[in-house]
Design an enzyme around this catalytic site. Structure first.
Site, PDB file in Angstrom:
ATOM      1  N   GLU A   1       0.846  -1.336   0.077  1.00 40.06           N
ATOM      2  CA  GLU A   1       0.058  -0.198  -0.090  1.00 40.06           C
ATOM      3  C   GLU A   1       0.649   1.238  -0.005  1.00 40.06           C
ATOM      4  O   GLU A   1       1.977   1.522  -0.867  1.00 40.06           O
ATOM      5  CB  GLU A   1      -1.044  -0.033   1.245  1.00 40.06           C
ATOM      6  CG  GLU A   1      -2.351  -0.653   0.864  1.00 40.06           C
ATOM      7  CD  GLU A   1      -3.519   0.218   0.954  1.00 40.06           C
ATOM      8  OE1 GLU A   1      -3.536   1.232   2.074  1.00 40.06           O
ATOM      9  OE2 GLU A   1      -4.351   0.346   0.353  1.00 40.06           O
TER      10      GLU A   1
ATOM     11  N   HIS B   1      -2.205  -2.221   4.459  1.00 38.94           N
ATOM     12  CA  HIS B   1      -1.267  -1.377   5.043  1.00 38.94           C
ATOM     13  C   HIS B   1      -0.619  -2.021   6.056  1.00 38.94           C
ATOM     14  O   HIS B   1       0.444  -2.051   6.243  1.00 38.94           O
ATOM     15  CB  HIS B   1      -2.309  -0.390   5.869  1.00 38.94           C
ATOM     16  CG  HIS B   1      -1.609   1.031   5.824  1.00 38.94           C
ATOM     17  ND1 HIS B   1      -1.032   1.590   7.047  1.00 38.94           N
ATOM     18  CD2 HIS B   1      -1.504   1.885   5.027  1.00 38.94           C
ATOM     19  CE1 HIS B   1      -0.637   2.633   6.767  1.00 38.94           C
ATOM     20  NE2 HIS B   1      -0.753   3.259   5.324  1.00 38.94           N
TER      21      HIS B   1
END
Lengths: 339, 542
Positions: free
Chosen positions: A10, A308
């Protein structure tokens, strides 16, 4: 030298901050390539440069490629220097993200007490707000052995920024592993709404909806007018206190988005947590990866990991000789343990 | 290499940047937006403010500090009584620019164009375009969908006025330049590298400059045609509105020259019945092409110099100066510095006109261009006469072989080529130029290059006769004598020359003594066979 692919997973920003933090603490130089490759405006942005600058100063580092738009950065840290620092961050970058970059190196070791004064955005979308830092994150790592306090002087909302908070860091030799596996009973749920330079009824409407939907009593709802903020802003928090943690969920008011819509956003996020048995919420899980890795042990239960968080784990494993184990407990819960 | 710092120079927008209280953050303010972009780091902002807006400036400086602590702000005072007054605004901004120490080697400058009146924007643009501001322009715009994020700084756009930096535009300019050079060459695809380079340079200068151009080169090299094309190109580019005026200085002498160039007033001299404007005035805002400028008299040169330097001159008999702004193109086939040494050409005028000197090569030095020019001449012929004429393959090969051989001296350059094509095209039967026609033309050309040019003073006669003796001779006699000498020089003996010269009449004569006839003829001019032959050898040695 450790080489990191800045385009994988990400956000390029998170990869960079984690790399900087771990490079500082381990003394290992690194090179990050293809920073934000394939984006419309690839390469380093201002908020990234601010983090690089802070890390460079604290770690007396040598750095190459620290320019806007640069897709390659080499960072060679020197000795960590404790002392008093002041960093100012532009609106788009959050001061709490800068803290995230330099905190691990400053909170461990045998250095002097450090005082970090951070100016800029304290309540930005896409970054942990100061309230989360103070009430959720710091208590946990203090329990692991760190000696941190944080006080806010001014709120800084996006886009005007101009906030200010001070973090005092008393370094400790080592972090202790911690287990956050059983949430126990939720003791209290509270809601707080802040408004700065905006009509107070925004806060009232947000709180009333939260109260109704989460079935909270009047004394659990708290509205506040912030006068110290230079610019206008609105933030609403839901706090859930259990045996080990106070989880905080946040939403920010925006022009063109009704108070009720803002409240619904935060209600949805709080419910996702409350309806499960996990101890750690999505954002806290992200923040705990580095401290748990540094403690070389510990485990927590949380919601299924975001992209993430998994990216973060991959970067951490490049710098530290640790292994994260992620075990699925149900379709709404996982267990993360560090070995 | 250390990173260059980004420095923005911009005016405080007294309306667009204004805003009261916290609500100002809900407004899109260009100066604030400019320092809010995540991918643009402004190290320094040189903010131009009017003293009456100090309060607003204070607020903006503080707001910039909040949104962009990386940015240092310097304030500069400018005072516009009327921010729409072009002269005043330009003057003030020019003063700022002159007083500012630019360090382009270590700093990158961006001129913010989204604040200030249109007059301010125009002035900033002009100062940047003229490189007084060594900068690029930056325009900021609000986000397209304001509703989405009030804090969205919108977009910005950096414009470099150095147009060569844009590949797409560079390609267009190249195309345009190619068209222009092709235009100067009348569309002829010349192959001579030197010539093509020369034309490319002339195009560059012609478009960029209004200074005089000096075209050198032998007669018939195409000076006049090129001058006309330069004028036409400039006119097509709207750089000129006036006329093209061509004067051959060799054809105007004395009072007539003065009057024809500079005009006269009524009664300036006997016969000056009416006012006359003269060529210089006729060329106002256009091009004056003075061919054979070396032939211009000294008085005219002095007047011309003044007209070039001050753009004014005095018509004959007038005490009122007349203005004319023209571009001078001068042509010459001789070395003007020789004329200066002889005292026949003003040194200062030469210095003024040979700023840009271009030497057009003769056709002999451009043999590879004969073929494309030949095609061009055929096209011209077709256009004028309404019928197309082509060479047979064999004829073309034959002609080109001759035209590019050392035998072809092309004394008259393109004029000769032009004449040759017209003749061959006219004589072509059925639109086809045959080998026979070509052969005939080749002979004609060879002959013409051997014969003295009627207007050429430097004939072989001068080698044999004194100027005084020459002056006494009628043109009729001179031409005859010259031809006779030529034949003598190409013959091995007096008898052979005699046989050639009297070839037709000898059959009818009782006694045949051509040699004697020739000797007597030469003697009339004080010449002998030996002297004529010697001169010929000398000539060959030259």
């Amino acid at each position: 030298m450790i080489t990191i692919d800045g385009s994988f997973g990400e956000g390029g920003g998170q990869i960079l901050r984690t790399s900087l933090a771990l490079s500082l603490i381990t003394g290992q130089p690194f090179r990050i390539e293809k920073i934000r490759a394939g984006r419309k405006n690839p390469g380093l942005l201002r908020q990234h440069l601010t983090a690089v600058k802070a890390a460079t100063e604290i770690g007396q580092a040598e750095v190459k490629g620290d320019a806007i738009g640069s897709q390659q950065l080499t960072f060679v840290p020197g000795k960590i220097k404790s002392g008093d620092y002041q960093f100012a961050v532009g609106t788009a970058g959050s001061a709490t993200l800068v803290l995230q970059t330099v905190l691990p190196a400053l909170m461990l070791g045998d250095g002097e007490t450090t005082t970090l004064t951070l100016e800029g955005g304290t309540h930005n979308p896409f970054a942990p707000p100061f309230d989360f830092l103070q009430q959720t994150f710091l208590p946990i790592i203090n329990r692991m052995g760190a000696g941190l306090t944080a006080t806010i002087e001014r709120h800084g909302f996006y886009p005007a920024g101009g906030g200010k908070f001070v973090v005092s860091i008393n370094p400790s030799a080592q972090l202790q592993p911690l287990e956050l596996l059983e949430r126990g009973e939720i003791k209290t749920v509270k809601a707080r709404a802040l408004v700065a330079h905006l009509p107070f009824d925004i806060a009232e409407r947000e709180l009333s909806l939260i109260g109704r939907k989460l079935d909270l009593p009047g004394e659990a709802l708290h509205g506040e007018t912030i006068n110290t903020s230079p610019g206008p802003g609105n933030a609403v928090f839901i706090l859930a206190e259990s045996q080990h943690v106070v989880e905080i969920f946040t939403a920010f008011g925006e022009r063109g988005v009704s108070a009720e819509a803002v409240a619904n956003t935060v209600i949805k996020e709080a419910r996702a947590y409350l309806n499960t048995e996990v101890v750690v919420g999505e954002h806290l899980a992200d923040q705990l990866m580095i401290p748990f890795a540094l403690a070389r042990g510990g485990a927590f239960t949380t919601l299924p990991l975001s992209k993430h968080s998994t990216t973060n784990i991959e970067v951490i494993q490049k710098f530290l000789d640790v292994r994260f184990e992620v075990t699925s407990l149900s379709n709404r819960a996982v267990r993360v343990s560090v070995k | 290499m250390p990173q260059k710092k980004t420095v923005v120079i911009g005016l405080l927008g007294i309306q667009k940047d204004a805003g009261k209280g916290a609500a100002r953050w809900e407004k899109w303010r260009p100066t604030i937006a400019l320092v809010s972009h995540e991918d643009l780091l402004v190290h320094r902002f040189e903010l131009l403010i009017q003293p009456s807006h100090r309060e607003l400036a204070k607020q903006i400086v503080s707001d910039i500090r909040d949104v962009s602590p990386e940015t240092e702000v310097h304030l500069h005072s400018v005072q516009f009584e009327d921010a729409w007054d072009f002269v005043e605004v330009y003057g003030q901004l020019h003063d700022f620019v002159r007083g500012y120490r630019f360090k382009p080697e270590s700093e990158d400058y961006l001129i913010h164009l989204s604040t200030g009146t249109h007059t301010v924007q125009i002035c900033l643009f002009l100062l940047t375009e003229s490189r007084h501001l060594p900068a690029r322009l930056i325009q900021t715009s609000p986000p397209k969908y304001r509703k989405h994020r009030l804090s969205d700084p919108g977009t910005y756009n950096i414009i470099d006025l150095d147009l060569s930096k844009y590949d797409f535009l560079a390609a267009r300019f190249q195309q345009e330049q190619k068209e222009a050079t092709s235009f100067l060459k009348s569309g002829i695809e010349t192959r001579s590298k030197e010539f093509n380079r020369l034309i490319a340079r002339i195009e560059q200068v012609a478009i960029a400059s209004r200074d005089p151009l000096l075209l050198m080169g032998p007669t018939g090299a195409g000076k006049s045609r090129l001058a006309k094309r330069i004028y036409a190109l400039k006119k097509a580019r709207h750089q000129m509105s006036g006329a093209f005026v061509e004067v051959n200085c060799a054809t105007i002498r004395g009072d007539a020259a003065m009057s024809s160039l500079f005009g006269h007033v009524k009664g300036a001299f006997t016969g000056a019945i009416n006012n006359r404007d003269g060529h210089l005035r006729a060329a106002n805002n256009g091009v004056l092409f003075l061919d054979e400028i070396g032939e211009l008299g000294l008085d005219e040169q002095a007047m011309l110099l003044r007209a070039l330097e001050d753009k004014v001159f005095l018509p004959l008999g007038s005490d009122k100066e007349v203005k004319s702004d023209f571009q001078l193109i001068a042509g010459t086939n001789r070395d003007l510095s020789d004329r200066v040494r002889e005292g026949k050409f003003r040194e200062d005028l030469l210095a003024r006109i040979n700023l840009w000197t271009f030497c057009l090569p003769g056709l002999r030095e451009r043999k590879e261009d004969i073929e494309p020019n030949l095609q061009f001449e055929l096209d011209q012929f077709a256009e004028r006469n309404g019928r197309r004429v082509t060479f047979s393959r064999e004829a073309l090969t034959r002609f080109l072989k001759f035209a590019t051989s050392p035998d072809a001296s092309w004394n008259g350059n393109f004029r000769d080529l032009n004449g040759a094509i017209i003749r061959m095209a006219t004589l072509a039967e059925g639109g086809r130029i045959s080998v026979e026609v070509v052969q005939e033309e080749i002979e004609r050309l060879q002959e013409s290059w051997q014969q003295p040019r009627t207007n050429n003073q430097l004939s072989c006669l001068e080698q044999h006769l004194h100027q005084d003796a020459l002056d006494d001779l009628d043109l009729f006699d001179r031409m005859q004598l010259e031809s006779v000498i030529k034949v003598c020089q190409s013959s091995r003996s007096l008898s052979e020359a005699g046989r050639k010269l009297f070839h037709s009449s000898r059959d009818r004569k009782q006694t045949v003594n051509d040699a004697d006839r020739l000797r007597k003829y030469l003697l009339r001019f004080g010449l002998s066979w030996e002297r004529v032959r010697e001169g010929g050898k000398e000539r060959q040695r030259d």
